[in-house]
Motif scaffolding. Sequence first.
Motif, mmCIF file in Angstrom:
data_model
loop_
_atom_site.group_PDB
_atom_site.id
_atom_site.type_symbol
_atom_site.label_atom_id
_atom_site.label_comp_id
_atom_site.label_asym_id
_atom_site.label_seq_id
_atom_site.Cartn_x
_atom_site.Cartn_y
_atom_site.Cartn_z
ATOM 1 N N GLN A 42 32.112 -39.293 32.985
ATOM 2 C CA GLN A 42 33.529 -39.508 33.247
ATOM 3 C C GLN A 42 34.022 -38.497 34.275
ATOM 4 O O GLN A 42 33.431 -37.448 34.469
ATOM 5 N N LYS A 43 35.111 -38.862 34.921
ATOM 6 C CA LYS A 43 35.776 -37.889 35.784
ATOM 7 C C LYS A 43 36.506 -36.881 34.886
ATOM 8 O O LYS A 43 37.081 -37.285 33.862
ATOM 9 N N PRO A 44 36.494 -35.622 35.263
ATOM 10 C CA PRO A 44 37.177 -34.638 34.410
ATOM 11 C C PRO A 44 38.657 -34.947 34.210
ATOM 12 O O PRO A 44 39.224 -34.620 33.175
ATOM 13 N N HIS A 45 39.280 -35.595 35.188
ATOM 14 C CA HIS A 45 40.707 -35.883 35.062
ATOM 15 C C HIS A 45 40.975 -37.217 34.385
ATOM 16 O O HIS A 45 42.122 -37.573 34.146
ATOM 17 N N PRO A 89 39.411 -38.834 31.229
ATOM 18 C CA PRO A 89 38.527 -39.019 30.077
ATOM 19 C C PRO A 89 38.634 -40.438 29.528
ATOM 20 O O PRO A 89 39.740 -40.981 29.443
ATOM 21 N N ARG A 90 37.497 -41.034 29.208
ATOM 22 C CA ARG A 90 37.519 -42.378 28.625
ATOM 23 C C ARG A 90 36.268 -42.542 27.776
ATOM 24 O O ARG A 90 35.211 -42.029 28.118
#
Lengths: 208, 247
Positions: free
Chosen positions: B167-170, B172-173
Amino acid sequence: MTRLRGITGALAAALLAVLPVAASANDSRTPMPVIPPAVQGDQCVEETDYMRRYHGRILNVHRDRTMYDGIRTPRHSLDNCLQCHADPQSAAVSTPPSPSSQRQQDPAFCLNCHTYAGITTDCFQCHATRPSRIEPGYRHPLHSGMEEMLQSIRQSEEPVDAELLERVADYVQSALNGADEPVDDEDGAPESHSADAVEYDSNQNSDR
Amino acid sequence: MSKLPEKTDTDRRRFVAGAAVVGGTVAIAPGVTLMAAGRPADEAVTDKVRWGLLIDSNKCDQGCNACVTACKAENGIPDFGRPATDAQWIRKVDVTDPQTGNSFSLPVMCQHCEHPPCADVCPTGASFKRADGIVLVDKHICIGCRYCMMACPYKARSFVHEPVANQKPHAPRGMGTVESCTLCVHRVDRGAIPACVEACVGAQRGAMVFGDLNDPNSLISRRLREYPSTQIRADLRLNTGVRYRGI
């Protein structure tokens, strides 16, 4: 009264005599979790003892402030934790990820203690395990149990779309190998927290 | 917790300066200028601003997919080639009038309603509206019941069916939760514009304008004042933050 004091003194003396033994026994007989040192910096955002006890609470409070109030100060953010505590020295960085049995030996900062204490960390089911500011391909060995999950899906009795499962497996595998684009933003705009982080590094010894 | 001497977010100014140099198009310069009055990183959002989008379908090309691609890249949404269940924060919809054959195209995403039905039906309070009008899912308390997906008239929400990695740090999923367009809240919080809007400008379309609906001088407010616009399913009186022209 004097008698009571005498007893207390004797007890204290006995305790003092016993304590070093207990401590040494603690060192030699009790297995302790391996806590890898931080990669960058020599001081955490709060005192180490405080962090050890209250990091969960700090993260929860910051989580709610970020999500509901849009406060994105880097200091107590999970991303900031990963900047220092994600370990590039482990094998998982330079080599393909080992099977999960061997992975338990990796110096995973969060997992080692949490496994020891028997407390699950759910953070990394959703949150990135790589910090935002690090070279592409970097990944530290905190893992979210995806491999185990895929394994259990494969072994389950329920009918599964095999093709889809393989696609998911490929995706997870490529993600674990870090075969993706650089994590940093490509839009030319600097990450909002990068300047703050520099600021924070220079201030961290003076702001308490 | 101790009060922290956080610095004012100076990057916003740097972003504005950079964009003024890079953004040759007319659309981005005023679009970004209106963002200059942002807030520092350590201040909570207020209801003084209400973020919104104005999408001009006259400028939206049927063949162009730039906003969707940018959204997926920005938020790390993978494509498993299974459109029925793949997560989809923004999608292009082509509409054709069967009587005249006239057709046009428009992107549809979470409409960031003032009265979001998703938040009304959520049994745990995971769906909520931020003070500045951005509708989000608190995935820490989302139980994945998908009531909100049923309630949303815009089919804007997706359920994450597969395990998620990288995931992208900004953004979360994770599997088992519902998600939708966040209006790129991580970018908005630092004074930038959503990735789809940026991509639309980059694709030389300029069909999307992002801004503060509460500020009468913002570009989006001026456009809304000057030209007729509409909300999708305006009859539901949800007062959406996303408005359309030419539909």
